[in-house]
Design a protein around this motif. Structure first.
Motif, PDB file in Angstrom:
ATOM      1  N   VAL A 119       0.852  -1.185   0.000  1.00  0.00           N
ATOM      2  CA  VAL A 119       0.000   0.000   0.000  1.00  0.00           C
ATOM      3  C   VAL A 119       0.891   1.240   0.000  1.00  0.00           C
ATOM      4  N   GLN A 120       0.670   2.118  -0.967  1.00  0.00           N
ATOM      5  CA  GLN A 120       1.464   3.345  -1.044  1.00  0.00           C
ATOM      6  C   GLN A 120       0.565   4.555  -0.875  1.00  0.00           C
ATOM      7  N   LEU A 121       0.892   5.368   0.092  1.00  0.00           N
ATOM      8  CA  LEU A 121       0.219   6.631   0.297  1.00  0.00           C
ATOM      9  C   LEU A 121       1.199   7.749  -0.007  1.00  0.00           C
ATOM     10  N   ASP A 152      -7.496  -0.219   0.504  1.00  0.00           N
ATOM     11  CA  ASP A 152      -8.878  -0.369   0.971  1.00  0.00           C
ATOM     12  C   ASP A 152      -8.905  -0.057   2.458  1.00  0.00           C
ATOM     13  N   CYS A 153      -9.035   1.220   2.767  1.00  0.00           N
ATOM     14  CA  CYS A 153      -8.977   1.684   4.151  1.00  0.00           C
ATOM     15  C   CYS A 153     -10.350   1.505   4.775  1.00  0.00           C
ATOM     16  N   VAL A 174      -6.998  -0.230   8.310  1.00  0.00           N
ATOM     17  CA  VAL A 174      -7.800  -1.384   7.906  1.00  0.00           C
ATOM     18  C   VAL A 174      -8.262  -2.173   9.111  1.00  0.00           C
ATOM     19  N   LEU A 175      -7.727  -1.799  10.269  1.00  0.00           N
ATOM     20  CA  LEU A 175      -8.138  -2.382  11.542  1.00  0.00           C
ATOM     21  C   LEU A 175      -8.375  -1.237  12.514  1.00  0.00           C
ATOM     22  N   PRO A 192      -3.415   3.982  12.346  1.00  0.00           N
ATOM     23  CA  PRO A 192      -3.306   3.594  10.927  1.00  0.00           C
ATOM     24  C   PRO A 192      -2.325   2.456  10.725  1.00  0.00           C
ATOM     25  N   ASN A 193      -2.662   1.619   9.760  1.00  0.00           N
ATOM     26  CA  ASN A 193      -1.778   0.497   9.433  1.00  0.00           C
ATOM     27  C   ASN A 193      -0.760   0.890   8.368  1.00  0.00           C
ATOM     28  N   TYR A 194      -1.084   1.904   7.602  1.00  0.00           N
ATOM     29  CA  TYR A 194      -0.208   2.368   6.534  1.00  0.00           C
ATOM     30  C   TYR A 194      -0.065   3.884   6.617  1.00  0.00           C
ATOM     31  N   TRP A 195       1.126   4.350   6.281  1.00  0.00           N
ATOM     32  CA  TRP A 195       1.439   5.770   6.359  1.00  0.00           C
ATOM     33  C   TRP A 195       2.101   6.233   5.069  1.00  0.00           C
TER      34      TRP A 195
END
Length: 115
Positions: free
Chosen positions: A1-3, A27-28, A97-98, A102-105
């Motif tokens: 996942v890339q933000l 898919d946030c 996603v949980l 945040p799980n992704y940054w």
């Protein structure tokens, strides 16, 4: 996942900036959010928006910042008005996603507000 964040910069106090975050095909499912970290401080919550459009804001930005998202474009935004020098920080977007943090940054975008 890339933000990927963009839109940061140098602005005078009272000015405005609009931050953008491209979240690709992430898919946030819980929410998307903005956080910020000033030098020597821990990363702190700024704002979040869930898939139903419900929003939350830190007290320090209520009435000045507005979070929004465009799912068709896979974009998250933060409109920042009436900026203050204390808003100076690196701003990060996050994808959860949980429940919880945040799980992704993203890697962040610098906002500097001069007095």
């Amino acid at each position: 996942v890339q933000l990927e964040e963009s839109g940061g910069g140098l602005v005078q106090a009272g000015g405005s900036l609009r931050l953008s975050c491209s979240f690709g095909d992430a898919d946030c499912t819980v929410d998307m959010s903005w956080w910020r970290q000033a030098p020597g401080e821990s990363r702190g919550f700024v704002s979040s928006i869930d898939n139903d459009g419900n929003t939350k804001y830190a007290d320090s930005v209520k009435g000045r910042f507005t979070i929004s998202r465009d799912n068709a474009k896979n974009m998250l935004y933060l409109q920042m008005n009436s900026l203050k020098p204390e808003d100076t920080a690196m701003y990060y977007c996050g994808c959860a996603v949980l429940p919880g943090l945040p799980n992704y940054w993203g890697l962040g975008t610098q906002v500097t507000v001069s007095s």
